[in-house]
Structure formats: C-alpha cells, structure tokens
Write a protein that holds these residues in place. Structure first.
Motif, mmCIF file in Angstrom:
data_model
loop_
_atom_site.group_PDB
_atom_site.id
_atom_site.type_symbol
_atom_site.label_atom_id
_atom_site.label_comp_id
_atom_site.label_asym_id
_atom_site.label_seq_id
_atom_site.Cartn_x
_atom_site.Cartn_y
_atom_site.Cartn_z
ATOM 1 N N ASP A 222 0.851 -1.186 0.000
ATOM 2 C CA ASP A 222 0.000 0.000 0.000
ATOM 3 C C ASP A 222 0.889 1.238 0.000
ATOM 4 O OD1 ASP A 222 0.756 0.520 2.793
ATOM 5 O OD2 ASP A 222 -0.609 -1.121 3.270
ATOM 6 N N HIS A 223 0.250 2.407 -0.103
ATOM 7 C CA HIS A 223 1.010 3.652 -0.253
ATOM 8 C C HIS A 223 1.857 3.949 0.983
ATOM 9 C CE1 HIS A 223 1.980 7.524 -1.981
ATOM 10 N NE2 HIS A 223 1.546 8.143 -0.905
ATOM 11 N N ASP A 224 1.318 3.703 2.168
ATOM 12 C CA ASP A 224 2.093 3.979 3.384
ATOM 13 C C ASP A 224 3.329 3.085 3.469
ATOM 14 O OD1 ASP A 224 0.474 6.001 4.334
ATOM 15 O OD2 ASP A 224 -0.865 4.634 5.372
ATOM 16 N N THR A 225 3.185 1.806 3.081
ATOM 17 C CA THR A 225 4.341 0.915 3.055
ATOM 18 C C THR A 225 5.363 1.396 2.038
ATOM 19 O OG1 THR A 225 2.941 -0.962 3.677
ATOM 20 C CG2 THR A 225 5.081 -1.475 2.702
ATOM 21 N N THR A 226 4.873 1.843 0.884
ATOM 22 C CA THR A 226 5.771 2.364 -0.151
ATOM 23 C C THR A 226 6.578 3.543 0.376
ATOM 24 O OG1 THR A 226 4.346 1.646 -1.972
ATOM 25 C CG2 THR A 226 5.852 3.456 -2.425
ATOM 26 N N LEU A 227 5.913 4.499 1.023
ATOM 27 C CA LEU A 227 6.619 5.675 1.547
ATOM 28 C C LEU A 227 7.630 5.280 2.619
ATOM 29 C CD1 LEU A 227 3.808 8.391 1.809
ATOM 30 C CD2 LEU A 227 5.491 8.042 -0.007
ATOM 31 N N THR A 228 7.306 4.278 3.413
ATOM 32 C CA THR A 228 8.256 3.803 4.422
ATOM 33 C C THR A 228 9.504 3.256 3.744
ATOM 34 O OG1 THR A 228 6.436 3.272 5.930
ATOM 35 C CG2 THR A 228 8.576 2.242 6.367
ATOM 36 N N ASN A 229 9.304 2.494 2.672
ATOM 37 C CA ASN A 229 10.443 1.948 1.936
ATOM 38 C C ASN A 229 11.262 3.052 1.266
ATOM 39 O OD1 ASN A 229 10.201 -0.851 2.424
ATOM 40 N ND2 ASN A 229 8.520 -0.992 0.962
ATOM 41 N N VAL A 230 10.593 4.063 0.741
ATOM 42 C CA VAL A 230 11.314 5.192 0.139
ATOM 43 C C VAL A 230 12.139 5.904 1.213
ATOM 44 C CG1 VAL A 230 11.062 7.444 -0.974
ATOM 45 C CG2 VAL A 230 9.660 5.520 -1.745
ATOM 46 N N ALA A 231 11.529 6.140 2.372
ATOM 47 C CA ALA A 231 12.241 6.810 3.466
ATOM 48 C C ALA A 231 13.448 6.003 3.918
ATOM 49 C CB ALA A 231 11.293 7.042 4.644
ATOM 50 N N ALA A 232 13.365 4.670 3.797
ATOM 51 C CA ALA A 232 14.471 3.795 4.194
ATOM 52 C C ALA A 232 15.535 3.674 3.112
ATOM 53 C CB ALA A 232 13.928 2.410 4.545
ATOM 54 N N GLY A 233 15.334 4.349 1.985
ATOM 55 C CA GLY A 233 16.317 4.306 0.918
ATOM 56 C C GLY A 233 16.273 3.040 0.081
ATOM 57 N N ARG A 234 15.157 2.325 0.117
ATOM 58 C CA ARG A 234 15.052 1.071 -0.620
ATOM 59 C C ARG A 234 14.621 1.271 -2.064
ATOM 60 N NH1 ARG A 234 11.991 -3.491 2.692
ATOM 61 N NH2 ARG A 234 12.959 -4.700 1.027
ATOM 62 N N GLY A 235 14.240 2.478 -2.417
ATOM 63 C CA GLY A 235 13.831 2.740 -3.783
ATOM 64 C C GLY A 235 13.103 4.059 -3.884
ATOM 65 N N VAL A 236 12.500 4.293 -5.047
ATOM 66 C CA VAL A 236 11.682 5.478 -5.296
ATOM 67 C C VAL A 236 10.323 4.984 -5.784
ATOM 68 C CG1 VAL A 236 13.644 6.977 -5.810
ATOM 69 C CG2 VAL A 236 12.543 5.675 -7.664
ATOM 70 N N CYS A 237 9.373 5.892 -5.897
ATOM 71 C CA CYS A 237 8.064 5.473 -6.397
ATOM 72 C C CYS A 237 7.423 6.598 -7.180
ATOM 73 C CB CYS A 237 7.152 5.031 -5.253
ATOM 74 S SG CYS A 237 6.489 6.386 -4.258
ATOM 75 N N LEU A 238 6.415 6.245 -7.937
ATOM 76 C CA LEU A 238 5.589 7.199 -8.665
ATOM 77 C C LEU A 238 4.225 7.239 -7.991
ATOM 78 C CD1 LEU A 238 6.479 6.105 -12.306
ATOM 79 C CD2 LEU A 238 7.355 8.113 -11.088
ATOM 80 N N ALA A 239 3.623 8.420 -7.940
ATOM 81 C CA ALA A 239 2.333 8.545 -7.259
ATOM 82 C C ALA A 239 1.545 9.703 -7.849
ATOM 83 C CB ALA A 239 2.547 8.767 -5.763
ATOM 84 N N PRO A 240 0.221 9.654 -7.709
ATOM 85 C CA PRO A 240 -0.603 10.799 -8.122
ATOM 86 C C PRO A 240 -0.331 12.000 -7.238
ATOM 87 C CG PRO A 240 -1.942 8.816 -7.743
ATOM 88 C CD PRO A 240 -0.590 8.547 -7.181
ATOM 89 N N SER A 247 4.046 17.987 3.285
ATOM 90 C CA SER A 247 4.727 18.074 4.574
ATOM 91 C C SER A 247 6.209 18.403 4.412
ATOM 92 C CB SER A 247 4.589 16.749 5.328
ATOM 93 O OG SER A 247 5.294 15.707 4.650
ATOM 94 N N GLY A 248 6.754 18.204 3.207
ATOM 95 C CA GLY A 248 8.161 18.450 2.967
ATOM 96 C C GLY A 248 9.064 17.290 3.316
ATOM 97 N N GLN A 249 8.494 16.163 3.753
ATOM 98 C CA GLN A 249 9.333 15.022 4.129
ATOM 99 C C GLN A 249 10.041 14.433 2.914
ATOM 100 O OE1 GLN A 249 7.257 11.770 5.991
ATOM 101 N NE2 GLN A 249 9.117 10.561 6.301
ATOM 102 N N PHE A 250 9.334 14.400 1.770
ATOM 103 C CA PHE A 250 9.892 13.833 0.552
ATOM 104 C C PHE A 250 9.952 14.889 -0.535
ATOM 105 C CE2 PHE A 250 7.734 10.277 2.693
ATOM 106 C CZ PHE A 250 8.778 9.372 2.791
ATOM 107 N N ALA A 251 10.786 14.609 -1.539
ATOM 108 C CA ALA A 251 10.790 15.424 -2.749
ATOM 109 C C ALA A 251 9.762 14.843 -3.707
ATOM 110 C CB ALA A 251 12.175 15.418 -3.392
ATOM 111 N N TRP A 252 8.878 15.688 -4.203
ATOM 112 C CA TRP A 252 7.884 15.306 -5.212
ATOM 113 C C TRP A 252 8.268 16.031 -6.506
ATOM 114 C CZ3 TRP A 252 2.906 12.717 -4.711
ATOM 115 C CH2 TRP A 252 2.713 12.127 -3.460
ATOM 116 N N ILE A 253 8.734 15.287 -7.491
ATOM 117 C CA ILE A 253 9.212 15.897 -8.734
ATOM 118 C C ILE A 253 8.304 15.448 -9.879
ATOM 119 C CG2 ILE A 253 11.246 16.334 -10.141
ATOM 120 C CD1 ILE A 253 11.882 14.280 -7.134
ATOM 121 N N PRO A 254 7.834 16.393 -10.710
ATOM 122 C CA PRO A 254 6.964 16.007 -11.833
ATOM 123 C C PRO A 254 7.645 14.970 -12.729
ATOM 124 C CG PRO A 254 6.969 18.387 -11.551
ATOM 125 C CD PRO A 254 8.043 17.855 -10.642
ATOM 126 N N PHE A 255 6.871 13.954 -13.124
ATOM 127 C CA PHE A 255 7.381 12.910 -14.003
ATOM 128 C C PHE A 255 6.877 13.168 -15.416
ATOM 129 C CE2 PHE A 255 7.209 8.622 -15.935
ATOM 130 C CZ PHE A 255 8.546 8.272 -15.791
#
Length: 295
Positions: A222-240, A247-255
C-alpha cells in the motif's frame, strides 16, 4: 437489551468480579446481578460462568462481549455526533475520501462554508477500502473519486474537480530531488516501488518502465508501506499528485508522461440541497482559483 445492561456486561468482563464491577458502576450488587441475568435471558445463552471466586467468560460470552465493546464505542460516537449536531447545526454533509490530502482544500472549504452557512456541518470520512460501496449505500453524501471509478454508476452525479499528474517521490537527499522534471531514463538502474492499489493510469506508467528492462521493481502492499520503503532508501516510487501531503518530508518531482488522473466529486442524483450545492461551488472554486498549485 439496554445500554445500561451493555455497560454492565462489558464492565463485568473486565473485572470478572460482581462486587467490584457493581462498585465501579455505582450500583448495588443485587441490581447489577439482576441486570446481567436479564441480558442473558434475552439473548438465550450464558455470557458468564458463576463461581464462589467470581465470574468467568464462557467461549460464547467472550465473542459476544468483543462485539458489544465495538458496538458500544460506535454508539458513543453516534451520540457525541448527535449532541454536536443538535447544538449548532440544522444540516449535515459527509464527505468520503481515501486520505485527507486527497482534498487539499477541504479545510479551507469548510471554513468558508461556515461563514456563509453556519448551520451546515461538514463531516470528513476516511475510508481506505469500500468507500464507493459505502457511498452507493447512501452512507455518505459526497465522495472523492477518479473518473474511471464512476463509469455506469446508478443514481450519481459526477462533478469535475481537478486534473492530477504523476510525480516521482524520492528522499530529499536523493540526487533526483535536485531535478525539475524526471524522465524515464532518470530511473534506469533504480528500484521502483510498484503496486499498492495504484490507479489504472499509474499502472500503465509502471508497466512501461518495467517493460524497458532497465530498472528493478519491488511490489509494495500500500502507499504507506511504499513511503516507508522510500524513506528507508530502498527505492523510489511514482504517485498521483493528489496524495502529496505537502509536509516536505519527501521530494515530489513532476514525471514526464502524458498520463493524468481526472479527480471528481460524486453526489447522489436525488440530493438537491442548497447547502450541498454551496459546498460544491466553494471547493470547486478553490481549485479553479489556485495558481501554480502542484497537483
């Protein structure tokens, strides 16, 4: 079965002692025991086994009390909502969405509507699963949805709200965070988090990237698990973009892709309240007036 009997039953299940449970609820033990016996006679099975040392839950009683506790909490919330409503409001509009940030301007719309329609209460409801089914059962008045979810829905009005695009989510210290736009080639050699109930447009982008054979992917629940993995440096993801909590926790860059998400609000076709129309006009106006707001 009365609410008093429910409270007595729950309290006895906690203490397993008639005297202590009666004392905790400020009633005499004979009165307390009588109400427990009436409850058991009504439902047709023993909830408690009595002994000289106190009481113990029967197997059926343990399951019964578990349901009772949940029901009592729901009843308590219903009473509290009713008290809030009766004290100030004459009308109520419930708005269902998957997460708070899906309707970023909802708090502002609520504030503005309170100024023009102080008698109307707006109640947000967060339903991560089965939200549309609940809406169709008339359990909410408005639901945030993607247009693709609204095809052939009976008795529903669909109101366009905004178009959302695809973003890459990465840690702020990731080298990709310095870019203004991400292309497919930027992700080659990376690990992409995929899955988690992605909308159709997002799945199309994910499948295209995976088919290139130039990156690895990791299925996320799910999305929360994905963000946890991104925060842990395990990868990146695409999202709407509508999932961005800003919140500024992550960088959101237009794809860089053509896919978009058509975000809408659905209402019931037979709901013609003026207050509902005012709410829709308010929140749609906020999105239409937004300047360079990232969606």
């Amino acid at each position: 079965m009365t609410t008093k009997q429910i409270d007595y039953c729950i309290e006895l299940a906690h203490t397993l002692n008639f005297s202590r449970a009666a004392e905790n609820l400020f009633v005499s033990q004979p009165t307390f025991s009588y109400q427990i016996r009436l409850l058991e006679e009504e439902i047709g099975f023993a909830v408690f086994e009595r002994s000289g040392r106190g009481a113990a839950l029967t197997p059926a009683g343990a399951q019964f009390v578990s349901f009772l506790a949940t029901m009592r909490e729901e009843l308590k919330r219903a009473v509290e909502q009713g008290q809030n409503f009766s004290a100030r409001y004459r009308d109520s509009i419930s708005v269902s969405m998957i997460v708070r940030q899906a309707l970023y301007f909802l708090p502002e719309a609520m504030r503005l509507l309170a100024e023009s329609h102080p008698e109307v209460q707006i109640t947000p409801r967060f339903q991560y699963e089965n939200g549309m089914e609940s809406f169709l059962r008339q359990e909410s008045d408005v639901i945030f949805a993607l247009r693709e979810q609204t095809r052939q829905l009976p008795g529903v009005r669909v109101h366009d709200l905004f178009e959302s695009r695809v973003y890459l989510i990465a840690r702020r210290d990731d080298e990709l965070a310095a870019k203004n736009r991400i292309t497919e080639s930027d992700l080659f050699g990376r690990t992409l988090m995929v899955g988690g109930g992605s909308p159709a447009a997002l799945r199309a982008v994910q499948h295209r990237l995976i088919a290139s054979g130039r990156l690895t992917y990791f299925n996320s629940a799910d999305h929360d698990t994905t963000l946890t993995n991104v925060a842990a440096g395990r990868g990146v993801c695409l999202a709407p973009g509508f999932l961005n909590d800003h919140s500024g926790q992550f960088a959101w860059i237009p794809f860089d892709c053509a896919e978009r998400f058509s975000c809408v609000l659905c209402t019931h076709r037979d709901d013609n309240r003026e207050s509902l129309r005012a709410f829709l006009d308010t929140i749609r106006g906020l999105y239409q007036d937004a300047v360079a707001f990232p969606l």
